[in-house]
Write a protein that holds these residues in place. Structure first.
Motif, PDB file in Angstrom:
ATOM      1  N   GLN A   3       0.820  -1.213   0.000  1.00  0.00           N
ATOM      2  CA  GLN A   3       0.000   0.000   0.000  1.00  0.00           C
ATOM      3  C   GLN A   3       0.851   1.259   0.000  1.00  0.00           C
ATOM      4  N   ARG A   4       2.029   1.182   0.592  1.00  0.00           N
ATOM      5  CA  ARG A   4       2.920   2.350   0.612  1.00  0.00           C
ATOM      6  C   ARG A   4       3.334   2.748  -0.802  1.00  0.00           C
ATOM      7  N   ILE A   5       3.493   1.758  -1.675  1.00  0.00           N
ATOM      8  CA  ILE A   5       3.875   2.032  -3.061  1.00  0.00           C
ATOM      9  C   ILE A   5       2.710   2.670  -3.811  1.00  0.00           C
ATOM     10  N   ILE A   6       1.516   2.150  -3.594  1.00  0.00           N
ATOM     11  CA  ILE A   6       0.331   2.738  -4.242  1.00  0.00           C
ATOM     12  C   ILE A   6       0.130   4.172  -3.784  1.00  0.00           C
ATOM     13  N   LEU A   8       2.437   6.179  -2.671  1.00  0.00           N
ATOM     14  CA  LEU A   8       3.529   6.973  -3.231  1.00  0.00           C
ATOM     15  C   LEU A   8       3.223   7.362  -4.676  1.00  0.00           C
ATOM     16  N   TYR A   9       2.709   6.407  -5.458  1.00  0.00           N
ATOM     17  CA  TYR A   9       2.362   6.688  -6.844  1.00  0.00           C
ATOM     18  C   TYR A   9       1.245   7.722  -6.929  1.00  0.00           C
ATOM     19  N   ASP A  10       0.288   7.632  -6.018  1.00  0.00           N
ATOM     20  CA  ASP A  10      -0.796   8.608  -5.982  1.00  0.00           C
ATOM     21  C   ASP A  10      -0.244  10.015  -5.726  1.00  0.00           C
ATOM     22  N   ARG A  11       0.704  10.135  -4.819  1.00  0.00           N
ATOM     23  CA  ARG A  11       1.301  11.437  -4.541  1.00  0.00           C
ATOM     24  C   ARG A  11       2.018  11.983  -5.773  1.00  0.00           C
ATOM     25  N   PHE A  12       2.710  11.099  -6.494  1.00  0.00           N
ATOM     26  CA  PHE A  12       3.405  11.521  -7.709  1.00  0.00           C
ATOM     27  C   PHE A  12       2.422  11.971  -8.780  1.00  0.00           C
ATOM     28  N   THR A  13       1.403  11.166  -9.036  1.00  0.00           N
ATOM     29  CA  THR A  13       0.485  11.491 -10.128  1.00  0.00           C
ATOM     30  C   THR A  13      -0.381  12.706  -9.834  1.00  0.00           C
ATOM     31  N   HIS A  14      -0.420  13.128  -8.584  1.00  0.00           N
ATOM     32  CA  HIS A  14      -1.182  14.329  -8.244  1.00  0.00           C
ATOM     33  C   HIS A  14      -0.283  15.506  -7.896  1.00  0.00           C
ATOM     34  N   GLY A  15       0.974  15.426  -8.351  1.00  0.00           N
ATOM     35  CA  GLY A  15       1.861  16.579  -8.312  1.00  0.00           C
ATOM     36  C   GLY A  15       2.460  16.921  -6.969  1.00  0.00           C
ATOM     37  N   GLN A  16       2.394  16.006  -6.017  1.00  0.00           N
ATOM     38  CA  GLN A  16       2.926  16.308  -4.690  1.00  0.00           C
ATOM     39  C   GLN A  16       4.416  16.039  -4.583  1.00  0.00           C
ATOM     40  N   ILE A  17       4.943  15.171  -5.451  1.00  0.00           N
ATOM     41  CA  ILE A  17       6.385  14.923  -5.499  1.00  0.00           C
ATOM     42  C   ILE A  17       6.808  14.825  -6.959  1.00  0.00           C
ATOM     43  N   SER A  18       8.091  15.047  -7.218  1.00  0.00           N
ATOM     44  CA  SER A  18       8.622  14.992  -8.573  1.00  0.00           C
ATOM     45  C   SER A  18       8.836  13.543  -9.010  1.00  0.00           C
ATOM     46  N   PRO A  41       5.490  -0.586 -14.569  1.00  0.00           N
ATOM     47  CA  PRO A  41       4.353  -0.887 -15.459  1.00  0.00           C
ATOM     48  C   PRO A  41       3.100  -1.336 -14.732  1.00  0.00           C
ATOM     49  N   LEU A  42       3.249  -1.908 -13.552  1.00  0.00           N
ATOM     50  CA  LEU A  42       2.083  -2.332 -12.789  1.00  0.00           C
ATOM     51  C   LEU A  42       1.332  -1.152 -12.197  1.00  0.00           C
ATOM     52  N   VAL A 246     -23.719   9.490  -0.494  1.00  0.00           N
ATOM     53  CA  VAL A 246     -22.294   9.200  -0.355  1.00  0.00           C
ATOM     54  C   VAL A 246     -22.099   7.700  -0.198  1.00  0.00           C
ATOM     55  N   HIS A 247     -21.171   7.155  -0.969  1.00  0.00           N
ATOM     56  CA  HIS A 247     -20.761   5.765  -0.806  1.00  0.00           C
ATOM     57  C   HIS A 247     -19.245   5.725  -0.660  1.00  0.00           C
ATOM     58  N   ILE A 248     -18.766   4.991   0.324  1.00  0.00           N
ATOM     59  CA  ILE A 248     -17.334   4.781   0.521  1.00  0.00           C
ATOM     60  C   ILE A 248     -17.071   3.288   0.378  1.00  0.00           C
ATOM     61  N   TYR A 249     -16.146   2.937  -0.512  1.00  0.00           N
ATOM     62  CA  TYR A 249     -15.863   1.543  -0.818  1.00  0.00           C
ATOM     63  C   TYR A 249     -14.646   1.083  -0.009  1.00  0.00           C
ATOM     64  N   ASP A 250     -14.925   0.366   1.065  1.00  0.00           N
ATOM     65  CA  ASP A 250     -13.878  -0.060   1.983  1.00  0.00           C
ATOM     66  C   ASP A 250     -12.829  -0.922   1.276  1.00  0.00           C
ATOM     67  N   GLY A 251     -11.567  -0.633   1.572  1.00  0.00           N
ATOM     68  CA  GLY A 251     -10.479  -1.421   1.017  1.00  0.00           C
ATOM     69  C   GLY A 251     -10.093  -1.068  -0.398  1.00  0.00           C
ATOM     70  N   ALA A 252     -10.798  -0.106  -1.015  1.00  0.00           N
ATOM     71  CA  ALA A 252     -10.505   0.285  -2.395  1.00  0.00           C
ATOM     72  C   ALA A 252      -9.585   1.500  -2.416  1.00  0.00           C
ATOM     73  N   ASN A 253      -8.755   1.558  -3.457  1.00  0.00           N
ATOM     74  CA  ASN A 253      -7.833   2.671  -3.647  1.00  0.00           C
ATOM     75  C   ASN A 253      -8.426   3.726  -4.571  1.00  0.00           C
ATOM     76  N   HIS A 254      -7.879   4.925  -4.490  1.00  0.00           N
ATOM     77  CA  HIS A 254      -8.165   5.969  -5.463  1.00  0.00           C
ATOM     78  C   HIS A 254      -7.994   5.369  -6.863  1.00  0.00           C
TER      79      HIS A 254
END
Length: 293
Positions: A3-6, A8-18, A41-42, A246-254
């Protein structure tokens, strides 16, 4: 995947890190630069997986259309059933921060196959259109002027409302950046009847009383970045007496709906959210005529 990798990728794709910082941290988590390169690639979208509804589906008429917003042409993909003897409710599809890519075009075709007049707008089209390079697309999205972009979305709703194949009832579905745009559009457009925001950033709360559209807000349970704004948004909607769910999907990622992204796609959450989207649109826009098989 860790989950830490996912995250991290989310932070990158939303402009929070280079990109450099992302790759350095990914290498640290993966154990080496080689392992990080193999993992990349994954994390990225694989558009070879995009065509749930083929581009040449014989049941659909698909074209590139444009409308004017303050004199500026804005283009997108218009998809509808080939049967032309019935008007259809219209749905504006608003892309992620990667622009109008193959996945969002496929989502547009899926909605058309369910009977809607579906328009996947390219809000990067006034700046040359969505590029193939996703990093470049994200840079272009980040550089957009928000009021101008919202106004272009408002004009897309007007375009669909007045379209000869439309019943005049228009909804919007958006994902990620596009989900945030749906929230902004609901505040800005008096013509929008229904909005579905998938894991979208919340809008300015002082304008919530301006919302006229019914809203379906779908969030990923693991999406801490977006979810921190849910409580305040829901409180404002409730206080203003708005029609929302509002619906929140438990265990799902952005990005759990994005079936071209193997690391974050969640089939169970995506299927449930899509079924709720269809029922919501039919309720507020009117059930669309069937598509001939």
């Amino acid at each position: 995947m860790d989950q830490r990798i996912i995250d991290l990728y989310d932070r990158f794709t939303h402009g929070q890190i280079s990109r450099r910082e992302f790759m350095d941290r990914l290498a640290s988590l993966a154990g080496s630069l080689a392992a990080a390169a193999a993992m990349l690639p994954l994390l990225q979208n694989d558009y070879a997986r995009a065509a749930i509804v083929p581009e040449n589906d014989a049941r659909l008429d698909i074209s590139t259309e444009q409308y004017l917003s303050a004199g500026t042409p804005v283009t997108g993909t218009l998809a509808r059933a080939r049967r032309v003897d019935a008007k259809r409710p219209a749905v504006l599809v608003i892309h992620e921060n990667r622009g109008l890519n193959p996945h969002i075009k496929d989502v547009t075709r899926r909605l058309a196959l369910e009977g809607y007049l579906a328009f996947g707008v390219d809000l990067l089209s006034p700046d040359g259109g969505t590029p193939a390079d996703e990093d470049k697309a994200r840079e272009m999205i980040a550089a957009l002027d928000r009021p101008t972009t919202v106004a272009r979305a408002v004009d897309a709703v007007r375009f669909l409302s007045a379209h000869t194949a439309s019943t005049g009832n228009v909804g919007a579905v958006g994902f990620c950046w596009g989900g945030g745009m749906v929230n902004l559009l609901a505040e800005a457009s008096p013509d929008l009847k229904a909005g579905v925001a998938y894991y979208g950033a919340q809008p300015p709360l002082d304008r919530v009383p301006d919302i006229k559209a019914a809203l379906l807000l779908q969030y990923a349970g693991l999406d801490a970045r977006i979810n921190e704004g849910i409580a305040a948004y829901e409180a404002a909607l409730k206080a203003a007496g708005k029609d929302y769910t509002v619906h929140i999907y438990d265990g799902a990622n952005h990005a759990f709906n994005n079936d071209t992204n193997p690391a974050r796609y969640d089939p169970k959450a995506a299927e449930l959210a899509w079924s709720r989207t269809g029922a919501f649109l039919a309720k507020h826009l009117g059930a669309p005529p069937p598509v001939e098989i």
